[in-house]
Design a protein around this motif. Sequence first.
Motif, PDB file in Angstrom:
ATOM      1  N   SER A   1      39.130  38.130  34.969  1.00  0.00           N
ATOM      2  CA  SER A   1      37.804  38.211  35.603  1.00  0.00           C
ATOM      3  C   SER A   1      36.776  37.403  34.810  1.00  0.00           C
ATOM      4  O   SER A   1      35.933  36.720  35.402  1.00  0.00           O
ATOM      5  CB  SER A   1      37.325  39.663  35.681  1.00  0.00           C
TER       6      SER A   1
ATOM      7  N   ASP B   1      38.385  37.697  43.134  1.00  0.00           N
ATOM      8  CA  ASP B   1      38.784  38.551  42.019  1.00  0.00           C
ATOM      9  C   ASP B   1      39.379  39.864  42.542  1.00  0.00           C
ATOM     10  O   ASP B   1      38.656  40.789  42.897  1.00  0.00           O
ATOM     11  CB  ASP B   1      37.588  38.838  41.094  1.00  0.00           C
ATOM     12  N   GLU B   2      40.683  39.914  42.601  1.00  0.00           N
ATOM     13  CA  GLU B   2      41.412  41.087  43.113  1.00  0.00           C
ATOM     14  C   GLU B   2      40.827  41.598  44.426  1.00  0.00           C
ATOM     15  O   GLU B   2      40.442  42.768  44.533  1.00  0.00           O
ATOM     16  CB  GLU B   2      41.421  42.200  42.058  1.00  0.00           C
TER      17      GLU B   2
END
Length: 246
Positions: free
Chosen positions: A47, A167-168
């Motif tokens: 991240s 991000d995810e």
Amino acid sequence: MNEKREMIRVEKLNKSFGDLHVLKDIDLEVKESDVVVLIGASGSGKSTLLRCLNFLEIKDNGTVILEGEKIEKETHNLNKVREKVGMVFQHFNLFPHKTVLGNVIEAPTQVKGVEKKKAIEEGKSLLDKVGLSDKYDVYPSKLSGGQKQRVAIARALAMKPDVMLFDEPTSALDPELVGEVLLTMKELAKEGMTMVVVTHEMGFAKEVADWVVYMHDGKIVEYGHPSEMFENPKEERTKAFLNSVL
Ligand code: ADP
Ligand code: MG
């Protein structure tokens, strides 16, 4: 020569939070229309790396070059630079008091000064594209997680970014809603969007990634085409990680 244009180049990027050295001499290159999937254990710095790519975090040292231009906080308006790099988060962060369409037109009208009528037209077309043509006037609280995330994707696209960071994006979703978001991302990839994606969805990585990058403890341990990375990883650490997730 049919060399693809370079969209992102990172050289010797370092980032610490206090005494914690989170990114260690990261080198990364992303070319136009590439899909790069970042994998690695929680806490490995994925991240933070993404956030350095759109300047939500500022590197300590090293170089970030976007579309050929070296970006520094001293010389660049980072809000302006950020318009070129869209980001989609695990939690969708939609404006709860705005409709779906209201969410999508907010940044183009408020930040870019796009005329409202034009923003609405483009916003609707983006919502059609992510499969939400029947939800223009609905408020986020009425949507499923998968629908919310697709709104978030449309909202990021509304700024016409050259690169999209994820991000995810499916980590907070119920399992049955993951597929619809991955499908939207696959379509975006097929259209040639340049994408950097942090995900634990190895099926997506195998199918869609041009490059897979494995991070461990703030370093890039190994990168390669998905076939090499998944079938024949070179590093012991990569093997151990893949054994734990596949
Ligand atoms: P990942 O996304 O791979 O799980 P992160 O980039 O979120 O990893 O985090 C890497 C390390 O940096 C972790 O140890 C995390 O606790 C730490 N970290 C991340 N953001 C901050 C912050 N804003 N302040 C202090 N530590 C942070
Ligand atoms: Mg993370």
